[in-house]
Design an enzyme around this catalytic site. Structure first.
Site, mmCIF file in Angstrom:
data_model
loop_
_atom_site.group_PDB
_atom_site.id
_atom_site.type_symbol
_atom_site.label_atom_id
_atom_site.label_comp_id
_atom_site.label_asym_id
_atom_site.label_seq_id
_atom_site.Cartn_x
_atom_site.Cartn_y
_atom_site.Cartn_z
ATOM 1 N N HIS A 105 41.288 38.907 42.302
ATOM 2 C CA HIS A 105 41.163 39.018 43.618
ATOM 3 C C HIS A 105 42.223 38.254 44.426
ATOM 4 C CE1 HIS A 105 39.198 38.536 47.462
ATOM 5 N NE2 HIS A 105 38.801 36.973 47.257
ATOM 6 N N ASN A 153 43.721 38.929 52.315
ATOM 7 C CA ASN A 153 42.276 39.185 51.755
ATOM 8 C C ASN A 153 41.301 40.017 52.088
ATOM 9 O OD1 ASN A 153 39.729 38.334 50.417
ATOM 10 N ND2 ASN A 153 40.244 36.196 50.346
ATOM 11 N N CYS A 208 33.165 38.265 47.544
ATOM 12 C CA CYS A 208 34.431 38.807 47.383
ATOM 13 C C CYS A 208 34.372 39.243 45.721
ATOM 14 C CB CYS A 208 35.631 37.774 47.390
ATOM 15 S SG CYS A 208 36.020 37.535 49.135
#
Length: 336
Positions: A257, A287, A115
């Site tokens: 993020h 996500n 990520c």
């Protein structure tokens, strides 16, 4: 006489999500869960999911094309693809993406930092420009994360989704809009088992047939991950701000993020960035792994919540463990 190396400047932005939407109510039919449970714990109401036959490269090509169009359509002479879900273990996916975008025999390679991949890719692209290896770099972050998720694992199945985002970077002056500040990066491999796909790599394959098929799914120890994510994103953000000579009050927009609604809220509070200055799209896209930040930037630019002149702080955390942060004054670009 010495001259300073050029700074990487953002001159194009694009994002893409697959058309199929899976809502929390759809999840209720598949898992022991509810819309209220998912919203309370993650902040997510819906997510975009690829259809059978769609791969990471398909998402990357679409986002890359949009970013190139945003940057006046001029071609890139290097492609960096941040992804945890390459089309295949070998070769890298970036060369295929470059070929499908008709960029010719340009250097193209993948970056793997889960990520945090976009920020690791941003530092890599900036290095290519500073070294004179490339003059225009197409940096794409794309993940078909649902291909890694155990559909029976409620802790991950409701969170992760698919998407892509991209930026085009050119050489420029550190004082101009779009110039990327020093990218602060870090990692801690001693905690790599907090976020992992146990099977599929050489660690598992070297055990031979007796190892069995192994666990091919993405696994995450959520409670411990939460604690480390908040700490590391906060620390990296402060370091990036110090490198830019900014104070926390200087931040107009925080693009963290989009991991989890609780993490986003806590990081914002730890940094003292008011809610109205925090960019967010997790409610409608979930996500999206490495794609999270550039997809957020593209959508926020299109919606006007990220505008030219905004002082932007970006930060991310993911498997590795790996994390990072960077600053930029947002340029006058239109999202592709």
């Amino acid at each position: 006489m010495t001259t300073s190396a050029p700074t990487a400047v953002i001159c194009g932005i694009g994002g893409h999500v697959p058309p199929r939407v899976v809502t929390n109510h759809d999840m209720e039919a598949l898992l022991d869960t509810s819309d209220a449970w998912i919203r309370t714990r993650t902040g997510i109401a819906a997510r975009h999911v690829i259809d059978p036959g769609t791969a990471t490269s398909d998402l990357a090509v679409e986002a890359g094309a949009r970013a190139l169009a945003s940057a006046d359509g001029a071609p890139a002479d290097a492609v960096v693809l941040a992804t945890t879900t390459p089309d295949r273990p070998c070769p890298a996916t970036a060369p295929e993406v470059a070929a499908r975008l008709d960029l010719g025999p340009v250097p193209a390679f993948d970056v793997s930092a889960v990520c945090s991949g976009f920020l690791y890719g941003l530092a890599t692209a900036a290095g290519l420009i500073a070294a004179g290896t490339a003059r225009r770099v197409l940096l794409i972050a794309a993940d078909a994360f649902t291909t890694l998720i155990d559909p029976a694992d409620r802790s991950t199945a409701v969170i992760f989704a698919d998407g892509a985002g991209a930026v085009v970077l050119r050489p420029g002056d550190p004082q101009e809009p779009g110039a990327v500040g020093r990218v602060v990066l870090g990692s801690d491999g001693t905690l790599g088992d907090l976020i992992q796909v146990p099977a599929g790599g050489s660690r598992h394959r070297c055990l031979g047939p007796q190892a069995g098929p192994g666990d091919p799914y993405f696994r995450m120890r959520g409670r411990e991950t939460y604690r480390h994510a908040v700490r590391r994103m906060t620390e990296a953000s402060r370091a990036a701000l110090a490198a830019a000579g900014w104070e926390l009050d200087d931040v107009d927009r925080l693009a963290a993020h989009q991991a989890n609604g609780r993490i986003l809220a806590t990081v914002g509070e730890e940094l003292g960035v008011p809610e109205e200055r925090r960019l967010a799209n997790i409610e409608r896209v979930g996500n999206t792994g490495a794609a999270s930040i550039p997809l957020l930037l593209a959508q926020s630019t299109a919606e006007g919540t990220l505008a030219p002149g905004h002082r932007l702080l970006m930060t991310a955390f993911g498997g590795g463990l790996a994390w990072g942060a960077a600053t930029a004054v947002w340029p006058d670009v239109k999202a592709g």
